[in-house]
Design an enzyme around this catalytic site. Structure first.
Site, PDB file in Angstrom:
ATOM      1  CG  ASP A   1       2.648  -4.598   0.900  1.00 21.22           C
ATOM      2  OD1 ASP A   1       2.428  -5.699   1.420  1.00 21.22           O
ATOM      3  OD2 ASP A   1       3.133  -4.490  -0.234  1.00 21.22           O
TER       4      ASP A   1
ATOM      5  CG  ASP B   1       5.719  -1.420 -11.092  1.00 22.54           C
ATOM      6  OD1 ASP B   1       6.077  -2.253 -10.222  1.00 22.54           O
ATOM      7  OD2 ASP B   1       4.822  -0.581 -10.899  1.00 22.54           O
TER       8      ASP B   1
ATOM      9  CG  HIS C   1       5.698  -2.971  -6.904  1.00 25.81           C
ATOM     10  ND1 HIS C   1       4.824  -3.101  -7.949  1.00 25.81           N
ATOM     11  CD2 HIS C   1       5.379  -3.962  -6.038  1.00 25.81           C
ATOM     12  CE1 HIS C   1       4.021  -4.129  -7.724  1.00 25.81           C
ATOM     13  NE2 HIS C   1       4.330  -4.671  -6.575  1.00 25.81           N
TER      14      HIS C   1
ATOM     15  CD  GLU D   1       3.282   0.522  -7.897  1.00 28.69           C
ATOM     16  OE1 GLU D   1       4.244   0.127  -8.567  1.00 28.69           O
ATOM     17  OE2 GLU D   1       2.134   0.031  -7.991  1.00 28.69           O
TER      18      GLU D   1
HETATM   19  C1  GLP Z   1       2.233  -7.247  -4.727  1.00 29.21           C
HETATM   20  C2  GLP Z   1       2.898  -7.088  -3.345  1.00 29.21           C
HETATM   21  C3  GLP Z   1       4.389  -7.217  -3.434  1.00 29.21           C
HETATM   22  C4  GLP Z   1       4.765  -8.425  -4.269  1.00 29.21           C
HETATM   23  C5  GLP Z   1       4.242  -8.255  -5.676  1.00 29.21           C
HETATM   24  C6  GLP Z   1       4.642  -9.380  -6.604  1.00 29.21           C
HETATM   25  O1  GLP Z   1       2.156  -6.060  -5.423  1.00 29.21           O
HETATM   26  N1  GLP Z   1       2.574  -5.859  -2.711  1.00 29.21           N
HETATM   27  O2  GLP Z   1       4.925  -7.305  -2.124  1.00 29.21           O
HETATM   28  O3  GLP Z   1       6.156  -8.581  -4.285  1.00 29.21           O
HETATM   29  O4  GLP Z   1       2.836  -8.197  -5.571  1.00 29.21           O
HETATM   30  O5  GLP Z   1       3.751 -10.434  -6.448  1.00 29.21           O
HETATM   31  P1  GLP Z   1       3.966 -11.875  -7.013  1.00 29.21           P
HETATM   32  O6  GLP Z   1       4.944 -12.518  -6.091  1.00 29.21           O
HETATM   33  O7  GLP Z   1       2.610 -12.514  -6.922  1.00 29.21           O
HETATM   34  O8  GLP Z   1       4.474 -11.754  -8.394  1.00 29.21           O
END
Ligand code: GLP
Length: 241
Positions: free
Chosen positions: A67, A136, A138, A143
């Protein structure tokens, strides 16, 4: 679904890096699906170490990232292109032309999604997909929704996601409100999926996603149905399983 429980973040990172290393050794021209966020940073560090030790060769590896934020250029230090360059690509011998991240500055985001789907079609199916997990539920930036989106698309980010990612920006207002993300259909088509989760704050959502019903309201729950899904988590994140 296979679960690997580790003592802490560092052990989680080494385990996930073992899986990715095995993939690269077994298929040097593999296509990796890569993720950003704090969870996989340690995994990428271990991969860099193994590259420096001469144990890994990325010269034929291809990558497709999940993404990118809409509105951020690859030079912006919070863009996912910047993240990947600085946390992995610049430190190994991957060919920059073989690395793919959606273009957050594309004027026509629909056209950019179509272009990205073509890249995925050409390089895919993904051999091993790395995932983190949002609070949440995702994955990528898919989402909670009323359906599982199949292909690359534009999303409006949830407030909880904007808040979670605000720690990386000067203020919450600076966090982009939209993103382009690979679809869940593409993620499910990956031959192998590895999710890294760490920390107590992920325990609730891990429980919901992997012991609750499969529903697009918790996007990660679909992974229960993936034939080759490995959840690598530290004790704290897996404490409620
Ligand atoms: C962002 C990314 C996700 C990732 C999520 C969790 O929203 N788009 O790909 O998994 O954050 O991030 P973290 O690993 O910092 O908790």
């Amino acid at each position: 679904m296979r679960i690997i429980v580790t003592e802490d973040y560092n052990a989680m990172s080494r385990q996930a890096a073992n899986i990715l290393s095995a993939q690269i050794v077994a298929k040097p021209d593999c296509t990796l699906g890569l993720a950003t966020g704090s969870s996989p940073i340690g995994t990428y560090k271990v991969l860099i170490e193994r590259y420096e030790q001469g144990d890994l060769d990325f010269s034929n590896v291809k990558s497709i990232n999940l993404d990118e934020y809409v509105g951020l250029s690859g030079e912006h230090d919070q863009s996912y292109r910047y993240f990947m360059n600085h946390n992995l690509f610049n430190h190994v011998n991957i060919n920059p032309e073989n690395t793919n991240v959606p273009n957050g500055l594309a004027e026509d985001t629909d056209a950019e999604c179509l272009r990205y789907n073509k890249v995925i079609e050409e390089l895919g199916p993904i051999d091993t997909q790395v995932l983190g997990l949002g609070h949440d539920g995702h994955i990528g930036f898919n989402e909670p929704a009323d359906h599982f989106p199949l292909l690359t698309h534009k999303v409006d980010l949830e407030d909880v996601t904007i808040e979670a990612n605000a720690r990386f920006f000067a203020s919450k207002d600076e966090v982009p409100k939209q993103a382009l993300t690979m679809g869940i259909g593409t993620i499910m088509q990956a031959k192998q999926v590895v999710m890294v989760v760490s920390g107590k704050d992920k325990a609730e959502i891990v429980k919901k996603a992997f012991t609750g019903p499969v529903t697009p309201e918790v996007p990660a729950s679909i992974l229960q149905m993936h034939p080759n899904f490995i959840l690598v988590g530290d004790k704290a994140a897996l404490s409620l399983l």
